[in-house]
Design a protein around this motif. Sequence first.
Motif, PDB file in Angstrom:
ATOM      1  N   SER A 124      27.763  42.944  39.770  1.00 26.19           N
ATOM      2  CA  SER A 124      28.818  43.946  39.935  1.00 26.19           C
ATOM      3  C   SER A 124      29.265  44.543  38.607  1.00 26.19           C
ATOM      4  CB  SER A 124      30.026  43.295  40.611  1.00 26.19           C
ATOM      5  OG  SER A 124      30.513  42.232  39.792  1.00 26.19           O
ATOM      6  N   ILE A 126      31.088  42.757  36.347  1.00 32.17           N
ATOM      7  CA  ILE A 126      32.121  41.901  35.759  1.00 32.17           C
ATOM      8  C   ILE A 126      31.448  40.746  35.009  1.00 32.17           C
ATOM      9  CG2 ILE A 126      33.892  42.444  37.479  1.00 32.17           C
ATOM     10  CD1 ILE A 126      33.249  39.757  38.879  1.00 32.17           C
ATOM     11  N   LEU A 429      36.282  39.388  33.192  1.00 33.10           N
ATOM     12  CA  LEU A 429      36.425  40.528  32.284  1.00 33.10           C
ATOM     13  C   LEU A 429      35.705  41.720  32.896  1.00 33.10           C
ATOM     14  CD1 LEU A 429      35.606  38.741  28.893  1.00 33.10           C
ATOM     15  CD2 LEU A 429      37.795  38.918  30.100  1.00 33.10           C
ATOM     16  N   GLY A 430      36.439  42.786  33.096  1.00 36.66           N
ATOM     17  CA  GLY A 430      35.832  43.968  33.696  1.00 36.66           C
ATOM     18  C   GLY A 430      36.122  45.203  32.888  1.00 36.66           C
ATOM     19  N   ASP A 431      35.668  46.316  33.420  1.00 38.35           N
ATOM     20  CA  ASP A 431      35.852  47.582  32.741  1.00 38.35           C
ATOM     21  C   ASP A 431      36.208  48.625  33.794  1.00 38.35           C
ATOM     22  OD1 ASP A 431      35.815  49.041  30.371  1.00 38.35           O
ATOM     23  OD2 ASP A 431      33.848  49.884  30.889  1.00 38.35           O
ATOM     24  N   GLY A 432      37.018  48.185  34.763  1.00 36.24           N
ATOM     25  CA  GLY A 432      37.404  49.070  35.850  1.00 36.24           C
ATOM     26  C   GLY A 432      36.657  48.799  37.152  1.00 36.24           C
ATOM     27  N   GLN A 433      35.915  47.676  37.214  1.00 34.54           N
ATOM     28  CA  GLN A 433      35.124  47.405  38.418  1.00 34.54           C
ATOM     29  C   GLN A 433      35.995  47.180  39.657  1.00 34.54           C
ATOM     30  OE1 GLN A 433      34.301  46.192  35.465  1.00 34.54           O
ATOM     31  NE2 GLN A 433      32.168  46.812  35.214  1.00 34.54           N
ATOM     32  N   VAL A 434      35.494  47.671  40.792  1.00 40.22           N
ATOM     33  CA  VAL A 434      36.122  47.396  42.085  1.00 40.22           C
ATOM     34  C   VAL A 434      35.056  46.817  42.998  1.00 40.22           C
ATOM     35  CG1 VAL A 434      37.837  49.213  41.827  1.00 40.22           C
ATOM     36  CG2 VAL A 434      35.644  49.706  42.971  1.00 40.22           C
ATOM     37  N   ARG A 435      35.504  46.141  44.051  1.00 38.15           N
ATOM     38  CA  ARG A 435      34.540  45.493  44.943  1.00 38.15           C
ATOM     39  C   ARG A 435      34.035  46.491  45.981  1.00 38.15           C
ATOM     40  NH1 ARG A 435      35.291  39.738  47.789  1.00 38.15           N
ATOM     41  NH2 ARG A 435      33.367  39.773  49.001  1.00 38.15           N
ATOM     42  N   GLN A 436      32.723  46.514  46.145  1.00 37.05           N
ATOM     43  CA  GLN A 436      32.111  47.459  47.110  1.00 37.05           C
ATOM     44  C   GLN A 436      32.190  46.887  48.526  1.00 37.05           C
ATOM     45  OE1 GLN A 436      31.314  50.339  45.993  1.00 37.05           O
ATOM     46  NE2 GLN A 436      31.712  49.730  43.852  1.00 37.05           N
TER      47      GLN A 436
ATOM     48  N   LYS B 260      41.124  53.961  35.943  1.00 39.92           N
ATOM     49  CA  LYS B 260      40.745  52.584  36.288  1.00 39.92           C
ATOM     50  C   LYS B 260      41.874  51.921  37.075  1.00 39.92           C
ATOM     51  CE  LYS B 260      38.006  51.825  32.068  1.00 39.92           C
ATOM     52  NZ  LYS B 260      38.054  51.169  30.748  1.00 39.92           N
ATOM     53  N   ILE B 264      41.404  50.329  40.743  1.00 42.21           N
ATOM     54  CA  ILE B 264      41.600  48.886  40.941  1.00 42.21           C
ATOM     55  C   ILE B 264      42.742  48.631  41.910  1.00 42.21           C
ATOM     56  CG2 ILE B 264      42.381  46.776  39.766  1.00 42.21           C
ATOM     57  CD1 ILE B 264      40.690  47.778  37.321  1.00 42.21           C
ATOM     58  N   ASN B 267      41.597  49.504  45.430  1.00 40.54           N
ATOM     59  CA  ASN B 267      40.613  48.548  45.935  1.00 40.54           C
ATOM     60  C   ASN B 267      41.240  47.191  46.225  1.00 40.54           C
ATOM     61  OD1 ASN B 267      38.314  46.320  45.078  1.00 40.54           O
ATOM     62  ND2 ASN B 267      37.459  48.036  46.239  1.00 40.54           N
ATOM     63  N   HIS B 271      40.679  47.144  50.220  1.00 43.37           N
ATOM     64  CA  HIS B 271      39.303  46.756  50.538  1.00 43.37           C
ATOM     65  C   HIS B 271      39.258  45.867  51.771  1.00 43.37           C
ATOM     66  CE1 HIS B 271      35.480  44.408  49.908  1.00 43.37           C
ATOM     67  NE2 HIS B 271      35.035  45.633  49.759  1.00 43.37           N
ATOM     68  N   VAL B 385      40.904  40.886  33.809  1.00 47.51           N
ATOM     69  CA  VAL B 385      41.226  42.085  33.037  1.00 47.51           C
ATOM     70  C   VAL B 385      40.379  43.227  33.594  1.00 47.51           C
ATOM     71  CG1 VAL B 385      41.169  43.191  30.772  1.00 47.51           C
ATOM     72  CG2 VAL B 385      41.716  40.760  30.951  1.00 47.51           C
ATOM     73  N   ASN B 386      41.036  44.314  33.964  1.00 46.95           N
ATOM     74  CA  ASN B 386      40.338  45.534  34.403  1.00 46.95           C
ATOM     75  C   ASN B 386      39.322  45.287  35.513  1.00 46.95           C
ATOM     76  OD1 ASN B 386      41.886  46.848  32.533  1.00 46.95           O
ATOM     77  ND2 ASN B 386      40.241  47.120  31.028  1.00 46.95           N
ATOM     78  N   ALA B 387      39.716  44.492  36.493  1.00 47.41           N
ATOM     79  CA  ALA B 387      38.844  44.267  37.658  1.00 47.41           C
ATOM     80  C   ALA B 387      39.729  44.010  38.872  1.00 47.41           C
ATOM     81  CB  ALA B 387      37.907  43.086  37.418  1.00 47.41           C
ATOM     82  N   SER B 388      39.207  44.292  40.044  1.00 48.36           N
ATOM     83  CA  SER B 388      39.956  44.127  41.286  1.00 48.36           C
ATOM     84  C   SER B 388      40.087  42.648  41.654  1.00 48.36           C
ATOM     85  CB  SER B 388      39.219  44.865  42.415  1.00 48.36           C
ATOM     86  OG  SER B 388      39.759  44.505  43.669  1.00 48.36           O
ATOM     87  N   ARG B 390      39.956  41.409  44.359  1.00 49.38           N
ATOM     88  CA  ARG B 390      39.016  41.103  45.445  1.00 49.38           C
ATOM     89  C   ARG B 390      37.745  40.424  44.947  1.00 49.38           C
ATOM     90  NH1 ARG B 390      38.421  40.017  49.758  1.00 49.38           N
ATOM     91  NH2 ARG B 390      36.849  41.486  50.449  1.00 49.38           N
ATOM     92  N   PHE B 391      37.493  40.429  43.640  1.00 47.58           N
ATOM     93  CA  PHE B 391      36.312  39.735  43.107  1.00 47.58           C
ATOM     94  C   PHE B 391      36.457  38.209  43.131  1.00 47.58           C
ATOM     95  CE2 PHE B 391      35.317  43.831  40.896  1.00 47.58           C
ATOM     96  CZ  PHE B 391      34.024  43.985  41.372  1.00 47.58           C
TER      97      PHE B 391
END
Lengths: 436, 436
Positions: A124, A126, A429-436, B260, B264, B267, B271, B385-388, B390-391
């Motif tokens: 994903s 992350i 650690l993400g960069d704006g990720q969302v769950r599909q 972002k 996020i 989502n 979601h 950080v910077n992630a939904s 939901r992960f």
Amino acid sequence: MTAQVTRTGAEAVGAVDTRDIEAYMTRLGQAARAAATAMRRAPTAAKNAALLAMAERLQAARAEVLAANERDLARGRESGLDAALLDRLALNEARLDAMVEGLSQVASLPDPVGEIDGLRARPSGIQVGQMRVPLGVIGIIYESRPNVTLEAASLCLKSGNAAILRGGSEARESNAAIAACIRAGLADAGLPEAAVQVVATTDRAAVGRLIAMPEYVDVIIPRGGKSLIERIAREARVPVIKHLDGVCHVYVDATADLDKALAIAVNAKTHRYGTCNTMETLLIDAPVAEALLPRLAAAYGEHGVELRGCERTRAILPGCAVATEEDWDAEYLAPVLAIRVVDGMDAAIAHIERHGSHHTDAIVTESYGLARRFLAEVDSSSVMVNASTRFADGFEYGLGAEIGISTDKLHARGPVGLEGLTTRKYVVLGDGQVRQ
Amino acid sequence: MTAQVTRTGAEAVGAVDTRDIEAYMTRLGQAARAAATAMRRAPTAAKNAALLAMAERLQAARAEVLAANERDLARGRESGLDAALLDRLALNEARLDAMVEGLSQVASLPDPVGEIDGLRARPSGIQVGQMRVPLGVIGIIYESRPNVTLEAASLCLKSGNAAILRGGSEARESNAAIAACIRAGLADAGLPEAAVQVVATTDRAAVGRLIAMPEYVDVIIPRGGKSLIERIAREARVPVIKHLDGVCHVYVDATADLDKALAIAVNAKTHRYGTCNTMETLLIDAPVAEALLPRLAAAYGEHGVELRGCERTRAILPGCAVATEEDWDAEYLAPVLAIRVVDGMDAAIAHIERHGSHHTDAIVTESYGLARRFLAEVDSSSVMVNASTRFADGFEYGLGAEIGISTDKLHARGPVGLEGLTTRKYVVLGDGQVRQ
């Protein structure tokens, strides 16, 4: 239950009211919870500074601590404590030196908090890893040794936890004097004094409350006799890391190098009698019994160890006492050893499974296949090949410290060091990720 | 409590007498303990063969399983179960396909048992490491979904444990039919059928006994509603790995990239509404509230999410409902979101500490320093950080499986996969070493 209020430690910090035990323990719990938040964020340098400041405070207060200890000893002698208990209770210059030295050793250990393991990228986008963090508030319940107060405080502090310590009533003046040094050291380093609190009452109801406040206490570590630990495990409403005694075995296989077997069997029994990793039952594979038993009997004879054997052992050592069923389950903690001749490793493992305490068990063998199977199949907190059970120890294992040995399965198993006083949370650690 | 004996599953394996609950559960426990010894030693190939054999047995028994499920559904409709419960209870061809596929996925996962970490030489000459081993016997208590029977069985089996499964009474015929496939698959692979036992009575006393047999059960994993889990945690005399629901937060910092943040925040809320890692409260740093809130309100409006805001939120979004104190603690599990404008990250962390459930909390920020501090200071099982939020999920984290999410601190924290069903013992390799 009547409230036996002890004011010695309390007076030093002002008006501590311990008459209402429930309210008093709740206040300790709340203060510990607040201190835990600060401790979780405390930099390594501040924690080490506090440890070294405690060492200085203890050096400066040697006379007071020894005087307090002398009052505990005097009271103990009056109330008829036995010599072994009095010895555990006693402090002296050498023991104080060791306590001071212990603090700088803990300061020199690596800080486990904040370590991130296994950070890896996922499809994903992350990154996921696990960060080591303090448990929070640790309750430690122990008996007569006053040095445990300092040791437990130092390990909880280094691992970023707040601690509530409940020592034995016989050591109450010593513990209060040591607690004053701990508080002063914390303050010197700018850390909250409530990071280490010593319960200032000897009322047993305080223990009952301490183990039943999951809102303020994250884990209880009891140290002491079996009956204390069993009672706590039964009544606690908070997770308990148990530090039980051991019924440890050495199994000498037919392929064993008999010189190694002799050295290990003698060391595992005679190095120290009163420790939980001391061997209590020796299992010998039938084909080597005749060659090994007379040599063992001679060696144990030199150490004054009483042997109690099965029928097959007694056929080889006619002077040996009879081992009964109770002997297979006994934790002697004394110069006594049960010996049983068995037919092969599977019989040895079956004996260990039935009579052992899942603490530490060893095989002596030169067989690669049997060594591999013994390691995999014996369900104990430490399993050894060609080594003395006496090695089951946090320092020998390289943990740098030991708060106890756990024979439980969850969380910590075997010797428990700083890492056992921590847990791991996931970090993402993400960069704006969302769950599909 | 009267014994509501269910014979459906029992008859299939002969004369199972469940009338005396205590005796029945004791027999299950003894059989599980014996099976655990065999399972601990089972080679990976045998465990995988059993998983694949179960898949074949389930394929062959599709009609019987669906018929049993139809009987459960009919009884459920008669007794007035609501639509959501009936949906969770229902099996169909697609769900059976997923269950069969799940078994081969578990078979393809790496076997965690036997892995040795950190084997290193000590100054004494011994080598010390930690070997991953099964926990032993795992009791799993769950509610209406019959597919949990297969999923829990497969994860316990792969990790070398024996399992005692106690499903919901409304799924009892489905569970019995699935249990028959599990037993047959174990037998096909030469593993003991008692490695997975499904409790064949719906008497609630069986749960009371299951959670109070530390001699036979090593850990309890409850899955279901909060009241079930709280009751089990309170009454258990066996360690519990808790899988609680979540009050999760997203905090949008003033430095955040607002695109972002929008993605996020939308989502994390929309979601899925009913999952424990869904955001329930959004915290917004005051300097960006005015820019972000109208965009958020438009996006949430499209999803039909009801917003409840603090006074400062309502000053920007006049149509927004009022958030009360209860809203900050609420786990809506619904298209409802609480929003609070805060002054900086420390206020956000204080809010999370006071109102959160230590499940999953995220920050949206472009500040390196704040990201580092948020990760270190927020005491939750997953911190992002910077992630939904939901992960927070075993599959998304790469565990390959998930038996639940733990918000406890000891043992497993966060999503629990195969590794959480194991523990580590110390192994010591020597060459005749004794302790000096």
